[in-house]
Design a protein around this motif. Structure first.
Motif, mmCIF file in Angstrom:
data_model
loop_
_atom_site.group_PDB
_atom_site.id
_atom_site.type_symbol
_atom_site.label_atom_id
_atom_site.label_comp_id
_atom_site.label_asym_id
_atom_site.label_seq_id
_atom_site.Cartn_x
_atom_site.Cartn_y
_atom_site.Cartn_z
ATOM 1 N N ARG A 6 41.441 90.518 17.355
ATOM 2 C CA ARG A 6 40.352 90.028 17.737
ATOM 3 C C ARG A 6 40.128 90.737 19.476
ATOM 4 O O ARG A 6 40.558 90.810 20.709
ATOM 5 C CB ARG A 6 40.379 88.918 18.672
ATOM 6 N N ARG A 7 39.649 91.821 19.447
ATOM 7 C CA ARG A 7 39.658 92.528 20.638
ATOM 8 C C ARG A 7 38.439 92.165 21.727
ATOM 9 O O ARG A 7 37.092 91.375 21.158
ATOM 10 C CB ARG A 7 38.775 93.879 20.458
ATOM 11 N N GLY A 8 38.217 92.164 23.087
ATOM 12 C CA GLY A 8 37.241 91.963 23.885
ATOM 13 C C GLY A 8 38.274 91.097 24.577
ATOM 14 O O GLY A 8 39.612 90.787 24.593
ATOM 15 N N PHE A 9 37.589 90.623 25.357
ATOM 16 C CA PHE A 9 37.965 89.676 27.067
ATOM 17 C C PHE A 9 37.490 87.837 25.788
ATOM 18 O O PHE A 9 38.608 87.587 26.189
ATOM 19 C CB PHE A 9 37.416 89.811 28.017
ATOM 20 N N ALA A 10 36.766 87.919 25.316
ATOM 21 C CA ALA A 10 36.611 86.140 25.269
ATOM 22 C C ALA A 10 34.937 86.824 23.805
ATOM 23 O O ALA A 10 34.441 87.678 23.687
ATOM 24 C CB ALA A 10 35.314 85.972 26.267
ATOM 25 N N PRO A 11 35.547 86.085 22.372
ATOM 26 C CA PRO A 11 34.695 86.889 21.480
ATOM 27 C C PRO A 11 33.013 86.451 21.354
ATOM 28 O O PRO A 11 32.152 86.704 20.863
ATOM 29 C CB PRO A 11 35.402 86.002 20.300
ATOM 30 N N SER A 12 32.792 84.971 22.736
ATOM 31 C CA SER A 12 31.536 85.208 22.850
ATOM 32 C C SER A 12 31.056 83.678 24.328
ATOM 33 O O SER A 12 32.263 83.427 24.094
ATOM 34 C CB SER A 12 31.015 84.034 21.411
ATOM 35 N N LEU A 13 30.009 84.014 24.282
ATOM 36 C CA LEU A 13 29.866 83.367 26.332
ATOM 37 C C LEU A 13 28.703 82.101 25.146
ATOM 38 O O LEU A 13 27.827 82.287 25.046
ATOM 39 C CB LEU A 13 29.091 83.875 26.634
ATOM 40 N N SER A 63 23.260 89.101 13.309
ATOM 41 C CA SER A 63 23.572 88.204 13.244
ATOM 42 C C SER A 63 24.538 88.077 13.904
ATOM 43 O O SER A 63 25.660 86.919 12.925
ATOM 44 C CB SER A 63 23.172 86.681 11.899
ATOM 45 N N VAL A 64 25.069 87.856 14.319
ATOM 46 C CA VAL A 64 26.655 87.990 15.494
ATOM 47 C C VAL A 64 26.310 87.755 16.269
ATOM 48 O O VAL A 64 25.560 88.270 17.229
ATOM 49 C CB VAL A 64 27.408 89.585 15.321
ATOM 50 N N SER A 65 27.340 87.171 17.480
ATOM 51 C CA SER A 65 27.492 86.982 18.836
ATOM 52 C C SER A 65 28.030 88.003 19.769
ATOM 53 O O SER A 65 29.118 89.117 19.084
ATOM 54 C CB SER A 65 28.200 85.717 19.013
ATOM 55 N N LEU A 66 27.893 88.179 20.614
ATOM 56 C CA LEU A 66 27.712 88.908 21.631
ATOM 57 C C LEU A 66 29.633 89.202 21.940
ATOM 58 O O LEU A 66 30.252 88.341 22.078
ATOM 59 C CB LEU A 66 27.780 89.593 22.688
ATOM 60 N N THR A 67 30.578 89.940 21.994
ATOM 61 C CA THR A 67 31.853 90.164 22.564
ATOM 62 C C THR A 67 31.454 90.571 24.440
ATOM 63 O O THR A 67 31.126 91.626 24.586
ATOM 64 C CB THR A 67 32.857 91.183 21.730
ATOM 65 N N GLU A 68 32.471 89.837 25.293
ATOM 66 C CA GLU A 68 32.399 90.087 26.584
ATOM 67 C C GLU A 68 33.759 91.336 26.798
ATOM 68 O O GLU A 68 34.613 90.492 26.310
ATOM 69 C CB GLU A 68 32.661 89.119 27.045
ATOM 70 N N HIS A 69 33.500 92.432 27.348
ATOM 71 C CA HIS A 69 33.963 93.424 27.773
ATOM 72 C C HIS A 69 34.136 93.242 28.869
ATOM 73 O O HIS A 69 33.886 94.179 29.397
ATOM 74 C CB HIS A 69 33.992 94.670 26.911
ATOM 75 N N ARG A 70 35.246 92.560 29.430
ATOM 76 C CA ARG A 70 34.928 92.168 31.201
ATOM 77 C C ARG A 70 35.549 93.863 32.355
ATOM 78 O O ARG A 70 34.333 94.009 33.094
ATOM 79 C CB ARG A 70 35.992 91.289 31.749
ATOM 80 N N ARG A 71 36.039 94.375 30.979
ATOM 81 C CA ARG A 71 37.099 95.586 32.311
ATOM 82 C C ARG A 71 35.841 96.923 32.012
ATOM 83 O O ARG A 71 34.687 97.482 33.319
ATOM 84 C CB ARG A 71 37.664 96.356 32.096
ATOM 85 N N ALA A 72 34.891 96.721 31.172
ATOM 86 C CA ALA A 72 33.467 97.966 31.503
ATOM 87 C C ALA A 72 32.606 97.137 31.375
ATOM 88 O O ALA A 72 31.631 97.797 32.484
ATOM 89 C CB ALA A 72 33.561 98.269 29.441
ATOM 90 N N GLY A 73 32.475 96.005 31.945
ATOM 91 C CA GLY A 73 31.432 94.748 32.895
ATOM 92 C C GLY A 73 30.354 95.094 31.337
ATOM 93 O O GLY A 73 28.673 94.756 31.719
#
Length: 754
Positions: free
Chosen positions: A450-457, A472-482
């Motif tokens: 599972r890539r990214g910082f958090a799979p969902s907010l 129909s999917v949640s957005l994944t947080e990519h913190r370094r890319a903002g």
């Protein structure tokens, strides 16, 4: 001289079109020609020459010109492509276009000016061996402006993660990267210098030549069996089942060497060319530069050059991902499919072929030796060996006599608390294992799919989850890319502190990804050098750079997704940790157990390939599941026996065959109507009424909405290939009549159930 030709055009119609041959023009089967079609000129392929005018047509349009003076494909490859198009019920014109080298841009222009092009090879073109680009680095003492945009933050995050990047790589990852880099260079945030690089990164490094290794007893038995089949000239299909580290590549190399000595050609297919620089390097070290490496990073001219070199017999060895299956290798004697179990061999868009299955067909048609290699063979391939349709060759021990790694289970239900790292998935046992590994001066791999910082907010105030507006999917947080990013359509939006729905400052992160895991490890093991390998870091030469740093001991811990499970040889790795071993069991797919076992066995195989023994920790909530249980003991046969019984009970592949029928539309009602109509068509057919073919569905796809289109589907299932094909052909005929405004297609032998 024939008066008419039937031409296959790259249009979604399963029929050929008849054209008149102008006086003085000679055309042959397989030649590429320009013809008028619907007010424009298209490049098509001659399927038949004849003297019979079309019945009922008063006016027949003429061929405008030919692009080559000879057929594009060798006769055997042309016949194979027609068979492949027929098997997958796909328009043959689209298949031939996909397999052929792209026409030079100047081809149609030359045709327009002269009215006739003898052949496209005469249009100027050369292989570009080098290209000029910029190496971009961060200027550490200059801060990013406060009002920096999303693209600037994303680009800077990539450079900070990798240290330095080429502009050519950044352009693949960040739209408009050239302008963004230019702007940040002006602000002093980045530094750019011109560098000259090899046009093909697989030939950029000088490699010393390598002599064949002395084969082990098992390797020698496999090599002898394969070379005997090659010399007999009758071909054959073989499954090379070898545990991780057993030396399958050496078997491939010695078989290919035998073919080349006999002046025969060889084709090596790999799941993803970006993940296999090590394999290409091994072949270059053994055979030198006389290799065509076919991959998506090649420009059209370079791809054209490689194609022509193979077509003329100047090169006889080709390596590439699934589309290399269509390379015109001369006197083809050997086809190798490495990691044959990998789902990447299935094309999921357009011409939905399976590279492994079609490799077997091509080998059969040319009487070549076909070798499927894997430590965790697909259930389908192993089943063929039990049916006597393929010969199984076994490598049961590692080539350098290392022991298979010791595998332990960490019960997550019994370790519910957060370990010393503070990360919810780095349990106490795993934390201690990492400490011991680092203290011994060894390296570790941690696998989290599972890539990214958090799979969902998730918003605590209103309960909403940040979702993609098109899927129909949640957005994944990519913190370094903002950014919050959709992993299906690549939609991105800036990270916000307030809920987009209710605007409350109540967003919380749900789940974890590789980016967050990397941060936690760097915090917990301050002295350790931590790297990451996932889709966010792997574009361009990113994979090679990360793996090279591991081999040079510049990294101590590597965090990654499925990319770290591939066949990488990293001798310093003695510890592998799988953070959620049962994660993929939750997929709505009858292959979920098989994929879980394969992932666990493959990633476990990265440990203990050097001089020191390896250790693997599988963290799981389902230690009693047979996929986990058999992975614990490296027991493929035990897993296969339980899995095949489950498939037999449920009537799934390979006991029965499947065809997926899918429809999508911008309007949900339209998608439902179309797929229901196609399912009812099937229900009326005798094969379905007699229950020889079953219709499963229709129903919404597991990911119901993708790229703003609603998706519906049903499955056709049968043990009779003929009956299944008849029903599928009826569906194809109805689709050809038009189901607008929806799009619909059939997928023969589907792999993805999403």
């Amino acid at each position: 001289m024939s008066s008419f030709v039937d031409v296959a055009l790259p249009v979604p119609l399963r029929r050929a079109f008849t054209y008149r041959v102008p006086d003085g023009m000679t055309l042959r089967l397989g030649m590429r020609v320009a013809v008028p079609f619907s007010g424009q000129k298209l490049a098509g392929f001659v399927l038949r020459t004849h003297d019979d005018p079309p019945v009922g047509l008063k006016r027949v349009l003429s061929v405008a010109g030919s692009f080559e003076s000879e057929p594009v494909f060798p006769e055997d490859l042309h016949a194979f492509l027609l068979r492949a198009a027929d098997y997958y019920l796909h328009p043959v014109g689209e298949v031939l276009k996909l397999a052929a080298p792209a026409l030079p841009k100047e081809a149609f222009k030359a045709l327009k000016e002269s009215g006739f092009v003898e052949h496209a090879d005469d249009i100027k073109g050369r292989r570009l061996t080098t290209q000029l680009t910029s190496r971009v680095t961060r200027v550490p003492e200059v801060a990013l402006p406060l009002r920096a945009g999303v693209k600037q933050k994303a680009l800077l995050a990539l450079i900070e993660a990798r240290g330095a990047m080429l502009l050519t790589e950044l352009q693949k990852l960040v739209p408009g990267a050239r302008g963004v880099v230019s702007s940040l260079v002006e602000k002093g945030v980045l530094h750019a210098e011109d560098v000259e690089i090899a046009a093909d990164r697989f030939f950029s490094a000088d490699l010393p030549r390598e002599a064949p290794f002395e084969a082990t007893g098992e390797q020698r038995a496999a090599i002898d069996t394969l070379t005997t089949a090659l010399r007999a000239g009758k071909g054959g299909a073989f499954l090379l089942h070898g545990v991780t580290g057993s030396g399958k590549t050496e078997v491939y190399l010695q078989l290919v060497a035998d073919a080349l000595e006999r002046e025969q050609g060889a084709l090596v297919l790999v799941p993803e060319i970006a993940l296999t620089p090590q394999l290409v390097a091994r072949f270059r070290a053994r055979f030198g530069e006389g290799i065509a490496v076919l991959h998506s990073g090649l420009a059209d001219r370079e791809r054209h050059h490689a194609w022509r070199a193979l077509r003329r017999g100047e090169l006889r060895l080709a390596i590439g991902a699934r589309s290399a299956l269509f390379a015109p290798v001369p006197r083809l004697g050997v086809i190798i499919v490495d990691e044959e179990h990998d789902s990447s061999f299935k094309q999921e868009e357009g011409f939905r072929y399976h590279g492994r299955d079609m490799a077997m067909l091509r080998a059969h048609m040319t009487q070549a030796v076909c070798v499927l290699g894997s430590a965790t063979p697909s259930v389908e391939s192993y089943y063929l060996t039990e049916q006597g349709k393929m010969t199984r060759l076994s490598l049961t021990h590692r080539a350098k006599h290392q022991l298979m790694p010791e595998v332990e289970v960490v019960e997550l239900a019994r370790n519910p608390g957060v370990g010393p790292s503070g990360h919810p998935l780095i349990t106490g046992p795993l934390h201690r294992a990492i400490q011991r590994c680092l203290s011994a001066g060894d390296q570790a791999i941690l696998f989290l799919n599972r890539r990214g910082f958090a799979p969902s907010l998730h918003c605590r105030a209103c309960g909403e989850v940040a979702r993609c507006p098109a899927c129909s999917v949640s957005l994944t947080e990519h913190r370094r890319a903002g950014v919050l990013r959709c992993h299906y359509c690549d939609f991105a939006m800036p990270i916000t502190e307030a809920c987009p729905q209710c605007h409350a400052l109540a967003l919380e992160r749900v789940g974890i990804g590789t980016e967050r895991l990397e941060d936690a490890l760097q915090t917990s093991f301050v002295e350790a050098r931590v790297g990451r390998l996932d889709r966010d870091t792997a574009a361009g030469s990113g994979v090679e750079e990360v793996l090279d740093r591991m081999r040079k001991r510049e990294l101590d811990i590597l965090v990654g997704t499925q990319m770290v499970t591939k066949g990488h040889d990293l001798p310093g790795v003695t510890l592998v940790g799988v953070l959620l071993a049962d994660q993929s069991l939750a997929f709505p797919d009858f292959r979920a157990a098989e994929r879980t076992f394969q992932l666990l066995a493959q990633v476990s195989g990265r440990a203990g390939r050097g001089d020191r023994p390896g250790r693997v920790l599988l963290q799981t909530y389902q230690s009693d599941h047979y996929a986990v249980r058999f992975a614990l003991h490296h027991d493929y046969l035990g897993f296969y026996r339980e899995e095949i019984e489950t498939r037999r009970e449920l009537g799934y592949v390979p006991i029965a065959r499947l065809v997926a029928v899918r429809a999508d539309a911008g309007d949900e009602v339209v998608a439902r109507k179309v797929v229901k109509e196609l399912a009812e068509l099937c229900e009326r057919m005798p094969e379905v009424k007699d229950r020889v073919v079953q219709v499963l569905g229709p129903a919404p796809a597991p990911i119901e909405r993708l790229r703003s289109r609603f998706r519906m589907r049903f499955l056709l299932r049968s043990r009779s290939r003929a009956a299944l094909r008849k029903v599928a052909q009826a569906v194809v005929s109805r689709i050809d009549e038009g189901v607008s405004p929806a799009r619909a297609h059939v997928d023969v032998d589907p792999v993805s159930m999403l």
